[in-house]
Motif scaffolding. Structure first.
Motif, mmCIF file in Angstrom:
data_model
loop_
_atom_site.group_PDB
_atom_site.id
_atom_site.type_symbol
_atom_site.label_atom_id
_atom_site.label_comp_id
_atom_site.label_asym_id
_atom_site.label_seq_id
_atom_site.Cartn_x
_atom_site.Cartn_y
_atom_site.Cartn_z
ATOM 1 N N SER A 567 -74.791 -31.504 -29.069
ATOM 2 C CA SER A 567 -75.234 -30.958 -30.495
ATOM 3 C C SER A 567 -76.424 -31.912 -31.032
ATOM 4 O O SER A 567 -76.237 -31.971 -30.753
ATOM 5 N N ASP A 686 -81.148 -24.522 -36.836
ATOM 6 C CA ASP A 686 -80.396 -23.731 -35.427
ATOM 7 C C ASP A 686 -81.856 -24.358 -34.784
ATOM 8 O O ASP A 686 -83.165 -24.971 -34.952
ATOM 9 N N PHE A 745 -81.097 -33.979 -30.117
ATOM 10 C CA PHE A 745 -80.081 -33.983 -29.756
ATOM 11 C C PHE A 745 -78.255 -34.855 -29.219
ATOM 12 O O PHE A 745 -79.971 -36.017 -28.777
ATOM 13 N N ILE A 748 -71.580 -35.271 -28.522
ATOM 14 C CA ILE A 748 -70.477 -35.821 -29.964
ATOM 15 C C ILE A 748 -70.840 -36.770 -29.620
ATOM 16 O O ILE A 748 -70.046 -37.432 -30.831
ATOM 17 N N MET A 764 -73.634 -33.843 -38.563
ATOM 18 C CA MET A 764 -74.248 -32.858 -37.394
ATOM 19 C C MET A 764 -74.599 -31.300 -37.388
ATOM 20 O O MET A 764 -73.359 -30.634 -38.474
ATOM 21 N N GLY A 766 -75.508 -26.926 -36.442
ATOM 22 C CA GLY A 766 -75.933 -26.243 -34.802
ATOM 23 C C GLY A 766 -74.918 -25.352 -34.328
ATOM 24 O O GLY A 766 -74.054 -26.493 -34.316
ATOM 25 N N PRO A 767 -74.718 -25.236 -33.179
ATOM 26 C CA PRO A 767 -73.513 -24.912 -31.719
ATOM 27 C C PRO A 767 -73.580 -25.626 -31.138
ATOM 28 O O PRO A 767 -74.539 -27.193 -31.113
ATOM 29 N N THR A 768 -72.296 -25.992 -30.374
ATOM 30 C CA THR A 768 -71.983 -27.214 -29.740
ATOM 31 C C THR A 768 -72.193 -26.967 -28.616
ATOM 32 O O THR A 768 -71.429 -25.563 -28.176
ATOM 33 N N TYR A 769 -73.094 -26.983 -27.490
ATOM 34 C CA TYR A 769 -72.965 -26.516 -25.808
ATOM 35 C C TYR A 769 -71.825 -27.847 -25.037
ATOM 36 O O TYR A 769 -72.637 -29.378 -25.143
#
Length: 807
Positions: A567, A686, A745, A748, A764, A766-769
């Motif tokens: 993230s 984002d 970036f 986590i 933290m 945005g989306p979690t990849y």
């Protein structure tokens, strides 16, 4: 003349005697039976006496039977060729109707084929190899349980003591090799395995035995399963004792074949086996067995009057006794008689025909075979009943060699597992309860259960590679000593690894090797560190290594021990609105509209239910509307005083008051939060915003995150790498327009560590990849050892949960 007369009379009586003997041997009630045993061995000599006793007892108990067994005994000498020659002689020249024996599995393998060809039953009481099967050789009958049955009791014993690995030492014969696949499968079912197999020839020299023992001494496993015949085992255990392997930390388990002979072994062999555990098929003690013991001693004294010590009979003797009685009963039931074999005709034979091709076929063999398999009787070893040509055994006895005696410590059965008493019920069984077995005296006169492993004595340590980091040392930190320069490795990942190793049921001797250059700096990226395992420089890698697909192509990775995902971290901006209208913030326009609609709806419902029966809601229309609206709105502050007459109205009001209670409490809590907490908002939400604004983005150096960001569409020219949390703070504080970055970036675990004491300045978003999380890297041979078993997973969870707050 007178002398000639006496000579003639003597010849007549002599001829008459031979005729009577010949008539007895070929009489209608006499059936020829062959016996093939190694008469010079302990088992062969005792079994031969038991066969004779069995026939005496059988015909004494059944004097009215018309058939009688006539035994023709041959000595196999413990040799397969000699046993085969003896069997050929019995079949071709004596024309026996059945054969008792042979003694070993290797001999039985050949004799079973001869029996198939001649159609004469071969009933063995000592050939236990699972490779012998009545499916392929139906005329072979096993009057003793197969070795395959004892694999599960041995595996249960290993599980009971929580040993995860064992070494099996077995004889290079059909007897030895046939048992190993069943033991392997049984250990696999309980989560254990064979670390090593040691194969010894039946005629192995003492020098070869010592050589193999030296080899297993360098291994870490100290649990041994021994499966071999008595002659080899007696020399083997003497060498074991001489090399000091019958001492603390060692555990020895012997199989049924050896355990059954413990009472018959010489004192020197027993002395070298003190502390050994053994399993053997359980034979219940009965009054009949006690009487047999008395008869055995009397018979042995008669046969060998010059021997001082009378050996105890062994279980093979009892099996031979029962097998003989089964055969005698089957012969009587089948109406057996001595009948000549069916020989091949001259046209079926050639000039090059061998003895095997000229063997005859017994015409009564199929009938006798069927009678044997249908026979059921109560023998000295229990109920004798054949299933698929074999006796089925289920209950096993567990014994311990103590001093020069054998002591029973428990039992095993398929229903109850390991138990102290044979009558113990299934509901009372507890697999890890030490009370399930009696106390054990282990090798070295120890009463402490061996761990089953020690650190290998070959001096070879596993090399565990660890990364050298500039920042985020909470996970891995390598420091060199100021005096000796020796590296010391600490950190959360290292603590997890120690917890995993501690939870393993065996030891791992290892040392941490930093992945550094001559200047004690990092020697490369994480991908390069992982690749060192594939090259063989390291046996494993411990650290904050992420589990990703391309790394698993050439190394093995354990299950993750941290949360997974990537993230981004961004600065926050603090918002504080006007205090004057703060009380309106919890009331959104959707809430205003919904609440207003409900107020008017409640006014209408109350008016509709009350205006016809309640004088307070009657009068001019304007007064009725005002009264209804006043009633609805006054309930908001619980100030209504109007009289209600309908029970239905009262029920509706209760529901409305409950809804108002929830609404007011929620408003109060929301307003309190707004008034007491500053509102923090992220500067970026984002990735698309970063790309659109052409912002500078940061990431942790030597990480796979760089490739991920490029795949997301961020230009490489917009990426900057950092190594520590301090650099993160400086770059984010400056911002993208002032020489810093708009976002960073990272994975986590690093983000949580970074934000642990910086929540007021960064967040933290945005989306979690998703990624695989942190794991340990190992070669294929080590991956099985580091796989997280259930008990180890508990240790890891405790470490992660307990250490998460601090990292």
């Amino acid at each position: 003349m007178k002398g000639s007369f006496f000579v003639c009379v003597f010849m007549v009586f002599l001829h008459q005697g031979f005729a009577d003997e010949n008539e007895e041997a070929n009489g209608n009630g006499v059936v020829k039976i062959g016996v093939v045993l190694a008469m010079g061995s302990l088992v062969g000599r005792a079994s031969n006496m038991c066969i004779s006793i069995a026939l005496q007892d059988f015909y004494r108990d059944n004097p009215n039977f018309t058939s009688r067994l006539h035994l023709s005994t041959r000595d196999s000498g413990g040799d397969v060729v000699q046993a085969a020659s003896a069997a050929l002689d019995l079949i071709k020249n004596v024309e026996v109707q059945a054969i008792i024996g042979p003694q070993t599995s290797a001999e039985a393998q050949f004799l079973s084929d001869l029996a198939n060809k001649s159609q004469i039953p071969v009933i063995s009481f000592s050939a236990t190899s699972p490779s012998l099967s009545s499916t392929h050789t139906p005329y072979f009958i096993r009057a003793i349980p197969s070795d395959s049955i004892q694999a599960k009791p041995i595996a249960s014993l290993i599980k009971f003591y929580k040993w995860r690995q064992a070494i099996v030492v077995y004889e290079d014969t059909d007897y030895g090799a046939g048992f190993i696949p069943y033991l392997t499968d049984a250990l696999s079912e309980i989560g254990s395995r064979l670390q090593h197999r040691t194969l010894l020839p039946s005629v192995a020299s003492d020098e070869l035995i010592r050589k193999e023992l030296y080899k297993v001494m360098t291994m870490q496993t100290r649990v041994f399963v021994v499966h071999m015949s008595y002659p080899l085992a007696s020399r083997f255990f003497r060498q074991v004792k001489q090399l000091g392997m019958m001492s603390r930390d060692y555990a020895w388990i012997i199989t049924d074949g050896l355990t059954n002979l413990l009472n018959s072994m010489d004192p020197w062999t027993i002395d070298s086996m003190r502390g050994v555990l053994g399993v053997r098929a359980y034979i219940e003690g009965t009054q009949r067995l006690d009487k047999f013991s008395t008869r055995w001693k009397r018979y042995y004294r008669k046969e060998y009057p010059n021997e001082i010590d009378i050996p105890h009979f062994n279980v093979f003797c009892l099996r031979a006794y029962d097998a003989t009685r089964v055969l005698a009963l089957a012969v009587e039931k089948s109406g057996g008689r001595s009948v000549g074999f069916l020989r091949p005709t001259a046209g079926q034979m050639t000039a090059n025909s061998t003895d095997l091709l000229t063997l005859g076929i017994s015409p009564v063999g199929p009938r006798l075979l069927s009678a044997i398999l249908d026979t059921k009787l109560k023998g000295l070893t229990g109920t004798i009943r054949f299933v698929n040509g074999e006796i089925q055994g289920s209950t096993f006895q567990i014994v311990n060699v103590v001093d020069k005696s054998v002591r029973e410590i428990g039992f095993w059965s398929p229903e109850a597992g390991i138990s102290r008493e044979i009558s113990r019920k299934v509901v009372h069984r507890r697999s890890n309860d030490v009370e399930n077995l009696g106390p054990v005296i282990w090798p070295g006169e120890s009463t402490v259960t061996p761990k089953g492993w020690v650190f290998p004595t070959n001096g070879v340590k596993m090399k565990i590679g660890v990364p050298v980091k500039k920042g985020f040392k909470e996970f891995v930190n390598v420091e060199w000593g100021p005096l000796d320069g020796r590296p010391t490795t600490t950190g959360f990942s290292v603590d997890v690894f120690h917890a995993v190793v501690k939870g393993l049921p065996y030891g791992l001797d290892y040392e941490f090797v930093p992945f550094a250059d001559d200047h004690r700096k990092k020697a490369g990226t994480y991908n390069e560190l992982v690749y060192q395992v594939f090259l063989g420089k390291y046996d494993a890698v411990v650290g904050d290594v992420t589990i990703i697909a391309n790394r698993s192509n050439y190394v093995d990775l354990t299950p993750p021990y941290t949360e997974s995902g990537v993230s981004m971290i961004v600065p926050v901006r603090k918002e504080r609105g006007s205090r004057a209208l703060t009380f309106l913030k919890p009331l959104t326009w959707e809430l205003w509209v919904t609440a207003s609609c409900f107020f008017f709806f409640m006014a209408f419902v109350v008016w509709f239910l009350e205006h016809r029966i309640n004088d307070d809601f009657q009068g001019p229309p304007s007064e009725q509307v005002g009264r209804a609206l006043y009633f609805s709105f006054s309930t908001l502050v619980f100030a209504q005083r109007d009289k209600i007459t309908s029970n239905l109205t009262r029920f509706v009001i209760i529901l409305w008051l409950f809804l108002l209670l929830i609404l007011t409490n929620s408003y109060t809590a929301n307003l309190a939060s707004i008034l007491t907490v500053e509102q923090l908002q992220p500067t970026v939400t984002d990735v698309q915003t970063l790309i659109r604004n052409e912002d500078i983005v940061g990431y942790q150096g030597n990480s796979f995150v760089e490739d991920l960001l490029i795949k997301l569409g961020i230009s490489r020219s917009k990426l900057i790498e950092f190594d520590s949390a301090e650099e993160y703070v400086e770059a984010l504080s400056k911002g993208s327009s002032h020489g810093g970055v708009a976002a960073i970036f990272d994975e986590i675990p690093y983000i949580k560590s970074f934000l642990s004491n910086r929540t007021n300045d960064f967040m933290m978003v945005g989306p979690t990849y998703r990624t695989g999380g942190f794991g340990f890297v190992s070669s294929l041979s080590l991956s099985l050892s580091l796989s997280l078993s259930p008990s180890v997973c508990v240790c890891v969870c405790v470490c992660v949960c307990g250490g998460g707050a601090s990292t």
